[in-house]
Design an enzyme around this catalytic site. Sequence first.
Site, short mmCIF file in Angstrom:
data_model
loop_
_atom_site.label_atom_id
_atom_site.label_comp_id
_atom_site.label_asym_id
_atom_site.label_seq_id
_atom_site.Cartn_x
_atom_site.Cartn_y
_atom_site.Cartn_z
N GLU A 8 10.57 -73.06 -59.16
CA GLU A 8 11.86 -72.72 -58.56
C GLU A 8 12.70 -73.95 -58.25
O GLU A 8 13.93 -73.90 -58.26
CB GLU A 8 11.65 -71.92 -57.26
CG GLU A 8 11.09 -70.51 -57.46
CD GLU A 8 9.57 -70.44 -57.38
OE1 GLU A 8 8.89 -71.47 -57.60
OE2 GLU A 8 9.06 -69.34 -57.11
N ALA A 38 10.79 -64.33 -60.91
CA ALA A 38 11.88 -63.40 -60.65
C ALA A 38 12.89 -63.50 -61.78
O ALA A 38 12.99 -64.54 -62.44
CB ALA A 38 12.53 -63.75 -59.32
N GLU A 43 3.23 -66.02 -57.54
CA GLU A 43 3.15 -65.46 -56.19
C GLU A 43 2.58 -64.05 -56.21
O GLU A 43 1.80 -63.66 -55.34
CB GLU A 43 4.55 -65.48 -55.56
CG GLU A 43 5.05 -66.90 -55.35
CD GLU A 43 6.50 -66.95 -54.92
OE1 GLU A 43 7.37 -66.43 -55.66
OE2 GLU A 43 6.78 -67.49 -53.84
N GLY A 66 7.76 -66.22 -59.01
CA GLY A 66 7.33 -64.94 -58.46
C GLY A 66 6.11 -64.38 -59.19
O GLY A 66 5.35 -63.59 -58.61
#
Length: 258
Positions: free
Chosen positions: A132, A65, A112, A109
């Site tokens: 993260e 992200a 993911e 992300g």
Amino acid sequence: MAFETINVEVDDHVALIKLDRPDAMNALSQQLVGELLQALEEADANEKVRCIVLAGSDKAFAAGADIKEMAKLGFVDVFNANLFAQVNDRIAAIRKPIIAAVAGYALGGGCELAMACDFIIAADTAKFGQPEINLGVIAGIGGTQRLARFVGKSKAMDMNLTGRLMPAEEAERSGLVSRVVPAKKLMEEAMGAAQKIAEKSQISVLAAKEAVNRSYETTLSEGLRFERSLFHSMFATEDQKEGMSAFLEKRQAQFRDK
Ligand code: HXC
């Protein structure tokens, strides 16, 4: 609509969607996520498309992200915006197969997103991670859930707690990726796999995808029942007759999605 953070090409029944934020290692900005979900839905709705390939660049599939966008947000901001909540649901609703072609970094992300696809083909340069924890947060769209199912608790804990990156070879050994190929061959391999899928009966392709995905959502006995019902239903199709006749007649099947 023209996209600014992704590129989409449709060729020979395969939609190739490439993340394209080279200055930010393809970080998943809100704009990129919105464009990507729209492109996936358009590919799913496009009758010409029979398989989707999602790729990044040589350096990064996606480095997670967008930290610049998230840094200034507080709990109320992300809670009210339900940040990233749409990603899993909207990707899960895509019926056509999605292959992630991963080279370089697939972090946070990005890892993911790759796991939300149907399978991952990796370049030998690929590095997967859920870093993260280094930012004082945790994974938000499957990094603790899908990763644990794919590679087991020990490795998922290791990656989520230490933030260490998993190289391609370990990712293949652990079941996170289906194949590892030399970086130069990645797109050829991924597009080749997509072409193979595109040649099948789309009815059985969609059913197979749905059945495998069900195995992650239900008990074994329910999953087996679901699979058997779908298997039986295939015998109502012309493509079943064609596929089996073609085998017996020693010729290539000509599927018509009927
Ligand atoms: C915003 C990013 C970024 C990110 C890289 N960049 N990752 N920008 N968000 N996630 C930017 C850098 O700021 C830099 O911009 C440019 O991309 C190149 O990156 P460098 O760090 O200079 O490259 P390099 O030294 O090769 O290191 C590559 C890297 C590193 C290992 C991938 O960038 C990195 O660790 N990135 C962050 C990875 C991460 O923590 N991901 C998890 C994010 S949180 P400038 O402008 O300086 O040139 C997350 C939560 C998921 O994903 C929850 C739900 C989605």
